[in-house]
Design a protein around this motif. Structure first.
Motif, PDB file in Angstrom:
ATOM      1  N   SER A 142     -18.385 -11.382 -16.760  1.00 52.39           N
ATOM      2  CA  SER A 142     -17.644 -12.511 -16.206  1.00 52.39           C
ATOM      3  C   SER A 142     -18.480 -13.768 -16.431  1.00 52.39           C
ATOM      4  N   ALA A 143     -17.857 -14.785 -17.007  1.00 47.25           N
ATOM      5  CA  ALA A 143     -18.554 -16.052 -17.244  1.00 47.25           C
ATOM      6  C   ALA A 143     -17.563 -17.192 -17.060  1.00 47.25           C
ATOM      7  N   ASP A 144     -17.905 -18.129 -16.188  1.00 48.67           N
ATOM      8  CA  ASP A 144     -17.038 -19.290 -15.929  1.00 48.67           C
ATOM      9  C   ASP A 144     -15.590 -18.880 -15.672  1.00 48.67           C
ATOM     10  N   GLY A 145     -15.416 -17.857 -14.879  1.00 50.67           N
ATOM     11  CA  GLY A 145     -14.061 -17.445 -14.515  1.00 50.67           C
ATOM     12  C   GLY A 145     -13.354 -16.633 -15.595  1.00 50.67           C
ATOM     13  N   GLU A 146     -13.972 -16.466 -16.732  1.00 47.95           N
ATOM     14  CA  GLU A 146     -13.333 -15.672 -17.790  1.00 47.95           C
ATOM     15  C   GLU A 146     -13.999 -14.302 -17.898  1.00 47.95           C
ATOM     16  N   THR A 147     -13.262 -13.358 -18.435  1.00 45.42           N
ATOM     17  CA  THR A 147     -13.817 -12.012 -18.610  1.00 45.42           C
ATOM     18  C   THR A 147     -13.830 -11.668 -20.093  1.00 45.42           C
ATOM     19  N   ILE A 148     -14.996 -11.194 -20.567  1.00 47.61           N
ATOM     20  CA  ILE A 148     -15.045 -10.772 -21.968  1.00 47.61           C
ATOM     21  C   ILE A 148     -15.654  -9.363 -22.055  1.00 47.61           C
ATOM     22  N   THR A 149     -15.271  -8.660 -23.090  1.00 50.93           N
ATOM     23  CA  THR A 149     -15.814  -7.312 -23.280  1.00 50.93           C
ATOM     24  C   THR A 149     -16.603  -7.276 -24.585  1.00 50.93           C
ATOM     25  N   SER A 150     -17.752  -6.625 -24.520  1.00 54.45           N
ATOM     26  CA  SER A 150     -18.626  -6.584 -25.703  1.00 54.45           C
ATOM     27  C   SER A 150     -17.958  -5.791 -26.828  1.00 54.45           C
ATOM     28  N   THR A 151     -18.388  -6.096 -28.059  1.00 53.24           N
ATOM     29  CA  THR A 151     -17.760  -5.431 -29.199  1.00 53.24           C
ATOM     30  C   THR A 151     -18.747  -4.519 -29.938  1.00 53.24           C
ATOM     31  N   GLY A 152     -20.000  -4.478 -29.468  1.00 51.54           N
ATOM     32  CA  GLY A 152     -21.017  -3.672 -30.167  1.00 51.54           C
ATOM     33  C   GLY A 152     -20.727  -2.180 -30.061  1.00 51.54           C
ATOM     34  N   THR A 153     -21.505  -1.395 -30.810  1.00 52.59           N
ATOM     35  CA  THR A 153     -21.257   0.046 -30.820  1.00 52.59           C
ATOM     36  C   THR A 153     -22.000   0.785 -29.699  1.00 52.59           C
ATOM     37  N   ALA A 154     -22.965   0.126 -29.054  1.00 53.87           N
ATOM     38  CA  ALA A 154     -23.705   0.802 -27.979  1.00 53.87           C
ATOM     39  C   ALA A 154     -24.234  -0.233 -26.994  1.00 53.87           C
ATOM     40  N   VAL A 155     -24.488   0.248 -25.759  1.00 56.38           N
ATOM     41  CA  VAL A 155     -25.019  -0.638 -24.714  1.00 56.38           C
ATOM     42  C   VAL A 155     -26.415  -0.175 -24.317  1.00 56.38           C
ATOM     43  N   PHE A 156     -27.363  -1.102 -24.346  1.00 60.82           N
ATOM     44  CA  PHE A 156     -28.708  -0.877 -23.806  1.00 60.82           C
ATOM     45  C   PHE A 156     -28.753  -1.616 -22.470  1.00 60.82           C
ATOM     46  N   ALA A 157     -28.843  -0.852 -21.393  1.00 62.96           N
ATOM     47  CA  ALA A 157     -28.762  -1.466 -20.069  1.00 62.96           C
ATOM     48  C   ALA A 157     -30.161  -1.717 -19.525  1.00 62.96           C
ATOM     49  N   THR A 158     -30.529  -2.976 -19.507  1.00 62.41           N
ATOM     50  CA  THR A 158     -31.835  -3.362 -18.954  1.00 62.41           C
ATOM     51  C   THR A 158     -31.577  -4.377 -17.847  1.00 62.41           C
ATOM     52  N   ASP A 159     -30.613  -4.037 -16.983  1.00 58.80           N
ATOM     53  CA  ASP A 159     -30.225  -4.999 -15.943  1.00 58.80           C
ATOM     54  C   ASP A 159     -30.867  -4.688 -14.594  1.00 58.80           C
ATOM     55  N   GLY A 160     -32.050  -4.090 -14.633  1.00 56.18           N
ATOM     56  CA  GLY A 160     -32.896  -4.043 -13.443  1.00 56.18           C
ATOM     57  C   GLY A 160     -32.542  -2.959 -12.438  1.00 56.18           C
ATOM     58  N   ALA A 161     -33.294  -2.976 -11.329  1.00 50.19           N
ATOM     59  CA  ALA A 161     -33.231  -1.898 -10.340  1.00 50.19           C
ATOM     60  C   ALA A 161     -31.823  -1.704  -9.766  1.00 50.19           C
TER      61      ALA A 161
END
Ligand SMILES: Cc1cc2nc3c(=O)[nH]c(=O)nc-3n(C[C@H](O)[C@H](O)[C@H](O)COP(=O)(O)OP(=O)(O)OC[C@H]3O[C@@H](n4cnc5c(N)ncnc54)[C@H](O)[C@@H]3O)c2cc1C
Length: 443
Positions: A142-161
């Motif tokens: 979510s950014a500035d009230g809009e929602t976007i979905t990533s298009t890459g082939t994989a997700v590396f989640a480094t979003d903390g504890a």
């Protein structure tokens, strides 16, 4: 070119995006916070961190060590302050071995800027991950009230504890998850620079005020100041809860940390302004969903900060994952589970070591027997190099896998218990007899 997604441009995410770019991936990094260079916002928790060999090795591999070194202050020893203000000292390692005080914000900025300067990395600030399809390897922001979905082939989640991506793992069958708050929380306090930007206490050292069940520590900053952290029970008779007002806190400091308090002219303001934060341990497994989504850094193994290894272990994740990608010819389907399987026991080991080191720092460093034991270990290690590497050195100044260090440390501790029980140990600690007794037990 394969396009991949990194969630979180903290310390680990920004470093990992550099590794990915170097391997030839096209990388989109999404970070919840606004760009700190534009917002001028303060940098979040803990102002400075101790960086050691595992972290340096990971930085080195992507050519970042030199830039970081320029801003880092070596800390060669612990300086312990007793209640009366007397000092005692304990070197961290051999001569010239040090851990390094670095600014969290400064380090994060360096890494983000290096990542952004790469033509194949795009960092999207102000994009909060709100959902993830872990089987598809996509995340939604979510950014500035809009929602976007990533298009890459994989997700590396480094979003903390408190990883949002991990929350989706938790909805899956056979995902193990444990979250543990320890009894202590922390509050940061600041010792300002002295005259002409000088440091008011020894600069190239980590200062500890060990007091049994709690402690204060201080790490130097380049501007002459120190960032101190009080680790203190959250509840109970001696706790954050019990110190209701800045006046009460100052009275407590006067009794317990008088020499530190004397260096904090605005103590009461700081006490009122600086928040109390909790400390959490996160254990989970597996860290991946197929070759589509993988957790690392604090997202998969948040630990308490007492070994100074949270960031260092997250940086080591990057180096190890990179080697696995190489070994698996870039095949995510096999590299992701291999990473989770290989790394998880070591994450558990450093979590245990970090809790044990809390006891050492807050309690044992104040005890003469403990300091004597460390002196004997150092003497033995100097006399028989290769036969004994102190546990602290294995964790901090080597790349020995954490689980191996933990096992070796337990064995060493058992040997040292027998040595410390010798009736004449204070007089004979450096004698051939004591050294040989250790050697005999090592077999
Ligand atoms: C008091 C204290 C002292 C410490 N001292 C040391 C030390 O001396 N040495 C050491 O090695 N380690 C230390 N640590 C541990 C270290 O801070 C962490 O291990 C390290 O920050 C982990 O890095 P990370 O990138 O995995 O997570 P984080 O640094 O938490 O970064 C996560 C990033 O993800 C972003 N994010 C979060 N949620 C979302 C979302 N929904 N969408 C998009 N982005 C999101 C965050 O804004 C952040 O930028 C300490 C920790 C504490 C609390």
């Amino acid at each position: 070119m394969k396009n991949v997604t990194v969630v979180g441009a903290g310390l680990v995410g920004s470093l990992w995006s550099l590794y990915l770019a170097k391997r030839g991936y096209s990388v989109d990094v999404y970070e919840r916070r606004p760009d700190p260079r534009k917002s001028g916002r303060a940098e979040g928790r803990s102002i400075n961190l101790a960086l050691s060999d595992r972290g340096w090795a990971a930085l080195e591999q992507v050519g970042m060590a030199e830039a970081v070194r320029k801003e880092a202050i070596p800390m060669y020893r612990r300086v312990m302050h007793d209640v009366a203000g007397n000092l005692s000292f304990q070197p961290y390692g051999k001569e010239n071995q040090a851990i390094y005080s670095v600014s969290r914000g400064g380090l994060n900025r360096l890494l983000v800027e290096a990542a952004e300067s790469h033509p194949e990395v795009r960092v999207h600030f102000g994009h909060a991950c709100v959902d993830a399809d872990v089987e598809a390897g996509t995340a939604t922001f979510s950014a500035d009230g809009e929602t976007i979905t990533s298009t890459g082939t994989a997700v590396f989640a480094t979003d903390g504890a408190f990883s949002k991506v991990r929350a989706q793992f938790q909805r899956r069958d056979r995902f193990n998850y444990q979250q543990e708050y320890i009894e202590h929380g922390y509050k940061e306090l600041h010792i300002p620079p002295g005259q002409n930007g000088s440091h008011q206490i020894e600069r190239e050292a980590l200062h500890i005020w060990p007091r049994g069940k709690h402690m204060l520590i201080g790490l130097p900053n380049p501007d002459g100041s120190f960032t101190c952290t009080l680790f203190f029970p959250m509840e109970g008779p001696t706790s954050f809860d019990a110190l209701q007002t800045p006046e009460e806190a100052e009275k407590f400091f006067q009794e317990v940390f008088a020499d530190a308090l004397a260096l904090m002219p605005d103590f009461q303001d700081q006490w009122a302004k600086n928040p109390v934060a909790s400390l959490v341990i996160i254990r989970c497994s597996p860290w991946n969903v197929g070759g589509k989504t993988v957790l690392f850094g604090d997202a998969s193994h948040a630990i308490v900060p007492f070994y100074g290894q949270g960031m260092n272990s997250g940086f080591e994740d990057c180096r190890i994952f990179d080697a696995l990608l190489e070994a698996h010819n870039g095949n995510f389907e096999t590299a992701f589970p291999a990473f989770s399987d290989e790394r998880k026991p070591h994450a558990d080991a450093i979590a245990e070591l970090a809790m044990r080191n809390f006891v050492e720092m807050r309690d044992l460093t104040a005890q003469p027997e403990f300091l004597l034991q460390k002196k004997i270990e150092a003497a033995f290690s100097a006399k028989y190099p290769g036969r004994w590497m102190p546990l602290y050195s294995q964790v901090t100044f080597s790349h020995i896998p954490y689980a191996e260090a933990l096992a070796a440390g337990k064995r060493q501790e058992a040997i040292m218990q027998t040595i410390m029980a010798r009736p004449d140990i204070e007089a004979t600690w450096n004698s051939d007899e004591v050294m040989e007794a250790i050697l005999a037990q090592l077999g």
